[in-house]
Scaffold this motif. Structure first.
Motif, short mmCIF file in Angstrom:
data_model
loop_
_atom_site.label_atom_id
_atom_site.label_comp_id
_atom_site.label_asym_id
_atom_site.label_seq_id
_atom_site.Cartn_x
_atom_site.Cartn_y
_atom_site.Cartn_z
N GLN A 190 66.85 -15.55 -23.52
CA GLN A 190 67.66 -16.76 -23.71
C GLN A 190 66.83 -17.90 -24.29
O GLN A 190 67.28 -18.61 -25.18
CB GLN A 190 68.28 -17.17 -22.36
CG GLN A 190 69.35 -16.21 -21.87
CD GLN A 190 69.67 -16.38 -20.40
OE1 GLN A 190 69.06 -17.18 -19.68
NE2 GLN A 190 70.62 -15.61 -19.91
N LEU A 235 68.57 -18.76 -27.79
CA LEU A 235 69.59 -19.80 -27.71
C LEU A 235 69.38 -20.96 -28.70
O LEU A 235 70.36 -21.40 -29.32
CB LEU A 235 69.69 -20.32 -26.27
CG LEU A 235 70.82 -19.67 -25.45
CD1 LEU A 235 70.70 -20.01 -23.98
CD2 LEU A 235 72.18 -20.06 -26.00
N ALA A 260 73.40 -15.46 -23.32
CA ALA A 260 72.88 -16.15 -24.52
C ALA A 260 73.96 -16.28 -25.58
O ALA A 260 74.24 -17.37 -26.09
CB ALA A 260 71.67 -15.40 -25.07
N MET A 311 66.31 -20.26 -17.88
CA MET A 311 66.55 -19.29 -18.94
C MET A 311 65.63 -18.08 -18.80
O MET A 311 64.47 -18.22 -18.42
CB MET A 311 66.33 -19.94 -20.32
CG MET A 311 67.42 -20.89 -20.74
SD MET A 311 67.21 -21.48 -22.45
CE MET A 311 66.09 -22.85 -22.20
#
Length: 465
Positions: A31, A35, A57, A27
């Motif tokens: 993100q 997320l 995302a 990530m």
């Protein structure tokens, strides 16, 4: 410390498989921060620059919330431009590639209205589009939004800049109250705060600044003080002196874009313009040639360039300084990515000096100025793409796949795999980038040869004249 592995998230094995297939290993900072909140269905504001991974995302989040068995619109993503909408829809389709029967429909201007209407009538899970075209379909009764679970406003600041405030409000009013709203913006002025307050419920704000700081460190910024009649000469001198492999030139008007691209072509620099007067096919072809190294210079307006993800760009030139510092930072942020160095040059006439002061204030630094006479000129300078693009008159509708074109060119035509670049399959046509030196060999074969057992016409694409 939060794990950067996607496998640490509560997402399906199909999603993890699609991420792996798309080359997503870890990530990004945006993100990792957003997320977990998106997956909990929180309303989120994400403030991050282009290239930070924010599309993936919200794409992962909205796919996670879908019910594939309900064939109605469950996610709506609104983008300011056709290019960004197309890029977002492609990313979502890639993320959904391991999921069964997920349908994404793209609604934007420049494309025929009828096929979009027909696609909606056959049902869709996700709609990605521009405000004007989304509103058109709503007013004509083609689009039903009462089942939307996730609403995404991508590059909301640019939508406001383009005058879509009322359209955005009208569309939002048709959405169910019980939904998740994700607002993404490179900047967060007061207008965006007002939009957030009117459409989001207790939003959590994510702000990721690392990319901006990195750009500041590795982008060389230089301002050239010129008279108005010296702009073209200075632009040409910048290419001759720095000899970039590729570049973007930013202009403030559509007419300026076309004129600058034409000027560069007359001086043996392959350049193409992208602006609002091009139809969708022309815009797609220009971007494709730039992305696959067939046309090394893109002359663009800010609206047309918004949302384009262009890695490893060596040089950015402001043919004319923008009127605000945010736009300036966004322009120069196109170069110096992924740890590479970049160069950003701006041409400044005496009446534009106050704009330079605004940039200095915004960046808290003094702008370094130079003059045209410091640049070394080369009357024999030329800049061509390392590849050329072939257009084939068959695409997805004719069941053409990348392997069919690759096989024909590396088999009977005799090209090596290294001479072939990016292959793009569109609805009724296909595009292949090949090394410039292999053009004659490829065209000699394609004049009489076959692809997938049948003759398919091919021609070389060139920058629009």
């Amino acid at each position: 410390m939060t794990s950067l592995d996607f496998s640490s998230l509560p997402i399906s094995p199909e999603q993890l498989e699609a991420l792996d297939g798309a080359g997503f290993t870890k990530m990004t900072p945006v993100q990792a921060e957003s997320l977990p909140l998106i997956l909990e269905r929180k309303d989120v504001i994400i403030q991050a620059q282009t290239g930070s991974g924010k599309t993936a995302a919200f794409g992962i989040g909205l796919l996670n919330h879908l019910n594939p068995r309900f064939f109605g619109v469950q996610a709506l993503v609104m983008c300011p431009t056709r290019e960004l909408a197309e890029q977002v829809s492609q990313s979502i389709r890639q993320l959904a590639s391991r999921m069964s029967n997920i349908k994404t429909v793209l609604l934007c201007g420049g494309k025929p209205f009828g096929p979009q209407r027909d696609s909606l009538r056959h049902g869709a899970h996700i709609v990605v589009g521009t405000p004007g075209r989304i509103e058109d379909h709503l007013q004509r009764g083609n689009l039903e939004l009462k089942g939307v679970k996730t609403f995404v406003l991508d590059e909301a600041d640019r939508m406001l800049d383009m005058g879509f405030a009322q359209v955005m409000a009208d569309i939002t009013a048709r959405l169910p109250k019980n939904r998740q709203t994700l607002l993404l913006s490179a900047t967060f002025p007061e207008d965006i705060k007002k939009v957030s307050r009117s459409i989001q419920l207790n939003p959590l704000q994510i702000r990721v600044e690392e990319p901006a700081r990195r750009e500041k460190q590795i982008v060389e910024q230089l301002f050239f003080e010129v008279q108005k009649h010296e702009r073209d000469r200075c632009l040409l001198a910048l290419f001759e002196h720095y000899r970039p492999r590729n570049a973007m030139v930013f202009c403030n008007t559509k007419q300026q874009c076309a004129e600058v691209a034409r000027f560069l072509r007359t001086h043996d620099i392959e350049a193409a313009a992208i602006h609002g007067d091009l139809d969708q096919r022309e815009r797609d072809q220009v971007l494709l040639q730039f992305a696959n190294d067939s046309c090394p210079v893109l002359v663009a307006s800010d609206v047309a360039a918004r949302g384009l993800d262009i890695p490893l760009l060596e040089m950015v030139v402001n043919y004319e300084l923008p009127r605000d510092a945010d736009t300036y930072v966004h322009r120069i942020g196109r170069t110096g990515r992924a740890g590479e160095s970049g160069q950003a040059f701006s041409l400044v006439t005496p009446p534009e000096a106050p704009r330079m002061r605004v940039v200095e204030e915004y960046l808290s630094t003094n702008c370094i100025c130079d003059v045209l006479s410091s640049l070394d000129r080369d009357p024999n300078y030329q800049l061509q793409g390392s590849r050329v693009t072939l257009q084939f008159d068959a695409g997805r509708k004719q069941k053409i796949r990348p392997g069919d074109l690759l096989g024909a060119l590396t088999g009977d035509a005799g090209l090596s795999g290294g001479q072939i670049g990016k292959i793009t399959i569109a609805e009724t046509s296909s595009y292949v980038a090949i090394d410039r030196l292999a053009l004659r060999q490829a065209m000699n074969y394609l004049a009489n040869g076959k692809v997938k057992g049948r003759a398919i016409r091919a021609r070389r694409l060139k920058a629009q004249q």
